[in-house]
Design an enzyme around this catalytic site. Structure first.
Site, PDB file in Angstrom:
ATOM      1  N   HIS A 271      35.874  38.479  49.780  1.00 42.20           N
ATOM      2  CA  HIS A 271      35.466  38.753  51.040  1.00 42.20           C
ATOM      3  C   HIS A 271      36.557  38.595  52.142  1.00 42.20           C
ATOM      4  CE1 HIS A 271      32.385  38.800  54.285  1.00 42.20           C
ATOM      5  NE2 HIS A 271      31.918  39.601  53.543  1.00 42.20           N
ATOM      6  N   ASP A 328      27.250  42.088  47.316  1.00 42.17           N
ATOM      7  CA  ASP A 328      27.189  43.522  46.366  1.00 42.17           C
ATOM      8  C   ASP A 328      26.996  43.224  44.795  1.00 42.17           C
ATOM      9  OD1 ASP A 328      29.353  44.815  49.148  1.00 42.17           O
ATOM     10  OD2 ASP A 328      26.859  45.183  48.710  1.00 42.17           O
TER      11      ASP A 328
HETATM   12  C1  SDX Z   1      30.793  43.968  52.179  1.00 48.93           C
HETATM   13  O1  SDX Z   1      32.782  41.981  56.094  1.00 48.93           O
HETATM   14  C2  SDX Z   1      31.628  41.896  55.792  1.00 48.93           C
HETATM   15  O2  SDX Z   1      30.927  40.847  56.351  1.00 48.93           O
HETATM   16  C3  SDX Z   1      31.299  42.876  54.988  1.00 48.93           C
HETATM   17  C4  SDX Z   1      29.978  42.368  54.074  1.00 48.93           C
HETATM   18  C5  SDX Z   1      29.005  42.771  54.984  1.00 48.93           C
HETATM   19  O3  SDX Z   1      27.555  42.183  54.882  1.00 48.93           O
HETATM   20  O4  SDX Z   1      28.938  43.335  56.108  1.00 48.93           O
HETATM   21  O5  SDX Z   1      29.932  41.013  53.665  1.00 48.93           O
HETATM   22  C6  SDX Z   1      29.725  43.407  52.989  1.00 48.93           C
HETATM   23  O6  SDX Z   1      31.584  44.602  52.363  1.00 48.93           O
HETATM   24  C7  SDX Z   1      31.211  42.753  51.077  1.00 48.93           C
HETATM   25  C8  SDX Z   1      32.533  43.134  50.161  1.00 48.93           C
HETATM   26  C9  SDX Z   1      32.311  44.288  49.334  1.00 48.93           C
HETATM   27  N1  SDX Z   1      33.567  44.798  48.935  1.00 48.93           N
HETATM   28  C10 SDX Z   1      33.700  44.636  47.242  1.00 48.93           C
HETATM   29  O7  SDX Z   1      33.311  43.839  46.545  1.00 48.93           O
HETATM   30  C11 SDX Z   1      35.191  45.281  46.980  1.00 48.93           C
HETATM   31  C12 SDX Z   1      35.939  44.307  46.270  1.00 48.93           C
HETATM   32  N2  SDX Z   1      36.689  43.214  47.225  1.00 48.93           N
HETATM   33  C13 SDX Z   1      37.819  43.745  47.720  1.00 48.93           C
HETATM   34  O8  SDX Z   1      38.379  44.820  47.745  1.00 48.93           O
HETATM   35  C14 SDX Z   1      38.233  42.740  49.104  1.00 48.93           C
HETATM   36  O9  SDX Z   1      37.921  41.282  48.409  1.00 48.93           O
HETATM   37  C15 SDX Z   1      37.536  42.876  50.245  1.00 48.93           C
HETATM   38  C16 SDX Z   1      37.971  43.920  50.685  1.00 48.93           C
HETATM   39  C17 SDX Z   1      36.353  42.472  50.279  1.00 48.93           C
HETATM   40  C18 SDX Z   1      38.347  41.900  51.115  1.00 48.93           C
HETATM   41  O10 SDX Z   1      39.661  42.165  51.041  1.00 48.93           O
HETATM   42  P1  SDX Z   1      41.075  41.184  51.666  1.00 48.93           P
HETATM   43  O11 SDX Z   1      40.581  40.534  52.795  1.00 48.93           O
HETATM   44  O12 SDX Z   1      42.222  42.036  51.680  1.00 48.93           O
HETATM   45  O13 SDX Z   1      41.042  40.360  50.275  1.00 48.93           O
HETATM   46  P2  SDX Z   1      42.108  39.023  50.465  1.00 48.93           P
HETATM   47  O14 SDX Z   1      42.876  38.943  51.460  1.00 48.93           O
HETATM   48  O15 SDX Z   1      40.909  37.862  50.155  1.00 48.93           O
HETATM   49  O16 SDX Z   1      42.926  39.417  48.933  1.00 48.93           O
HETATM   50  C19 SDX Z   1      43.528  38.264  48.618  1.00 48.93           C
HETATM   51  C20 SDX Z   1      44.084  38.537  47.417  1.00 48.93           C
HETATM   52  C21 SDX Z   1      44.822  39.845  47.019  1.00 48.93           C
HETATM   53  O17 SDX Z   1      45.870  39.630  46.007  1.00 48.93           O
HETATM   54  P3  SDX Z   1      47.510  39.233  46.236  1.00 48.93           P
HETATM   55  O18 SDX Z   1      47.844  40.355  47.244  1.00 48.93           O
HETATM   56  O19 SDX Z   1      47.342  37.914  46.951  1.00 48.93           O
HETATM   57  O20 SDX Z   1      47.903  38.945  44.935  1.00 48.93           O
HETATM   58  O21 SDX Z   1      43.064  38.487  46.347  1.00 48.93           O
HETATM   59  C22 SDX Z   1      42.906  40.098  45.937  1.00 48.93           C
HETATM   60  C23 SDX Z   1      43.970  40.745  46.668  1.00 48.93           C
HETATM   61  O22 SDX Z   1      44.569  41.818  46.017  1.00 48.93           O
HETATM   62  N3  SDX Z   1      41.775  40.477  45.579  1.00 48.93           N
HETATM   63  C24 SDX Z   1      41.141  41.092  44.591  1.00 48.93           C
HETATM   64  C25 SDX Z   1      39.911  41.087  44.993  1.00 48.93           C
HETATM   65  N4  SDX Z   1      39.573  40.846  46.433  1.00 48.93           N
HETATM   66  C26 SDX Z   1      40.817  40.523  46.727  1.00 48.93           C
HETATM   67  N5  SDX Z   1      41.695  41.318  43.414  1.00 48.93           N
HETATM   68  C27 SDX Z   1      40.887  41.644  42.659  1.00 48.93           C
HETATM   69  N6  SDX Z   1      39.293  41.982  42.893  1.00 48.93           N
HETATM   70  C28 SDX Z   1      39.134  41.684  44.022  1.00 48.93           C
HETATM   71  N7  SDX Z   1      37.549  42.218  44.218  1.00 48.93           N
END
Ligand code: SDX
Length: 391
Positions: A271, A328
């Site tokens: 998130h 989700d």
């Molecule tokens: C919603 O904003 C809101 O409030 C949204 C929401 C709402 O109520 O409106 O809460 C609803 O959209 C929830 C999120 C739903 N999406 C997913 O579940 C999709 C999977 N999650 C990711 O794509 C990701 O976690 C995000 C998009 C939600 C957040 O993206 P970020 O901010 O870029 O993640 P981060 O900066 O925390 O990532 C840090 C690291 C990265 O790796 P490195 O480059 O440091 O090696 O964590 C990794 C990311 O690649 N990472 C994941 C991951 N999420 C982050 N790796 C694997 N699986 C994941 N799900």
């Protein structure tokens, strides 16, 4: 110096959006609507009572809520011409595309009564959106399964009417399941607002140009459809289904995620704000077992989800990155147990989020400080140069 940044032109650094609607503490895993903890609202309130709270800032009195409910019931009918609009769309259309297209089409019926600066127009169109979006959503569902549309039944509550529109058929009576009704009410409340998420920010940005309420909501629906945002609830079920069908072990899948093979992500995890367990995910997980048991449904995908969570929460890769289940991760298993097709999951998220979109649009629209949205840019392109032969 590769070029001027917007800061060089003395642009005032656009401060963060100010809002009094929802408070999130991502480190503590706290979520409050107008000061009320989400845990208390999810267990004690209703979708419409919480919608009123988000939109008007206080819990409604009994008479205010009754009047709000009645006004919404009186606006559930769609213009008959909209049915021809639906028939023009392919039955394969994704329900989120149908939802955003039909919402934009809705604005064409009310163009002469959609002045953002007319409080009566804003009030009436708020009611129209709350009343008609669930009907459009159910039409999208019926179209996707090739069944006849039903008309709203105004003798039913908001949630029960929505269930009947989705699962009732013309040829027989539909019996509302109290378990489904209560579970859906709670899930919708959990989705009603979430501060400046991508779709809500979109609604505020589009509204800041003076675009009408329907067009702003339609834009928010499009933003929500992305798999990184609301579309994740659909993507989680697809992810779990692929694991089940391929026989891939959870451990092997987690390794692929950690190695970022083919950009695979653990959908439903992570998130932008929560770096702790999403309080909504905790509540959804709690009710998943209860709802499936009460519906007499057992789903191996729920066990798979729990195994996946258990492994991820104990793995340094996820712990170091502070990745936890978000809203989700478990919702889709419950929606599936209720009988919704996977492609309707994000539509359910949109119905839930509608009161938040409306509250934020109205807050933006009535704030005298509001200016047209213009996200800041840092220029990283080429420095000034001359066209060949010139200068
Ligand atoms: C919603 O904003 C809101 O409030 C949204 C929401 C709402 O109520 O409106 O809460 C609803 O959209 C929830 C999120 C739903 N999406 C997913 O579940 C999709 C999977 N999650 C990711 O794509 C990701 O976690 C995000 C998009 C939600 C957040 O993206 P970020 O901010 O870029 O993640 P981060 O900066 O925390 O990532 C840090 C690291 C990265 O790796 P490195 O480059 O440091 O090696 O964590 C990794 C990311 O690649 N990472 C994941 C991951 N999420 C982050 N790796 C694997 N699986 C994941 N799900």
């Amino acid at each position: 110096q590769t070029g001027h940044t917007s800061l060089d032109y003395g642009f005032v650094n656009t401060a963060a959006t100010k809002s009094a609607i929802t408070y999130i503490d991502g480190d503590q895993g706290i979520l409050r609507y107008r000061g009320y903890p989400i845990e208390q609202l999810a267990k004690n309130s209703t979708y419409l009572e919480t919608a009123w709270l988000l939109i008007y800032g206080e819990l409604p009195s009994a008479s205010e809520l009754a009047d709000f409910d009645t006004r919404i019931r009186r606006h559930t009918l769609l213009h008959e011409d909209l049915k021809r609009f639906f028939s023009a769309l392919p039955h394969t259309a994704h329900p989120m595309s149908v939802l955003s297209a039909a919402t934009a089409a809705l604005s064409t019926y009310y163009e002469s009564h959609s002045d953002p600066h007319n409080p009566e127009h804003v009030e009436l169109n708020t009611i129209r959106m709350l009343a008609k979006l669930p009907v459009i959503a159910a039409y999208a569902h019926k179209k996707s399964v090739g069944q006849a549309f039903l008309y709203p039944d105004n003798s039913l509550s908001f949630v029960d009417n929505f269930l009947k529109l989705n699962f009732g058929v013309l040829s027989e009576e539909y019996e509302i399941s109290p378990v489904m009704s209560r579970a859906l009410e709670r899930l919708l409340i959990l989705h009603e607002d979430h501060e400046q998420n991508a779709s809500t920010s979109t609604v505020r940005l589009v509204g800041s140009t003076g675009a009408n309420l329907f067009s702003s909501i339609s834009a928010g629906i499009n933003a929500l459809s992305g798999p990184l945002h609301g579309g994740a609830n659909e993507a989680v079920l697809e992810m779990l289904g692929r694991m089940r069908d391929s026989g891939e072990s959870v451990q092997r899948f987690v390794e692929r995620v950690k190695n970022k093979e083919d950009g695979v992500k653990l959908m439903g995890f992570g998130h932008r704000v929560y770096k702790n367990y999403d309080p909504r995910a905790k509540l959804v997980k709690e009710s998943a077992d209860e709802v499936l048991a009460e519906l007499g449904v057992s789903d191996p995908l729920l066990d798979l989800a729990k195994e996946l969570e258990e492994i991820a929460l104990n793995d340094d890769y996820f712990k170091e990155r502070r990745l936890y289940p978000n809203v989700d991760f478990y919702t889709g298993v419950i929606y599936k147990a209720m009988g919704f097709p996977t492609r309707m999951f994000t539509v359910l998220f949109a119905i839930g989020r509608l009161p938040g979109w409306l509250a934020h649009w109205r807050e933006m629209n009535t704030d005298p400080q509001t200016k047209i949205g213009r996200p800041q840019q840092l220029y990283t392109g080429a420095p000034e140069r001359n066209y060949p032969g010139v200068g």
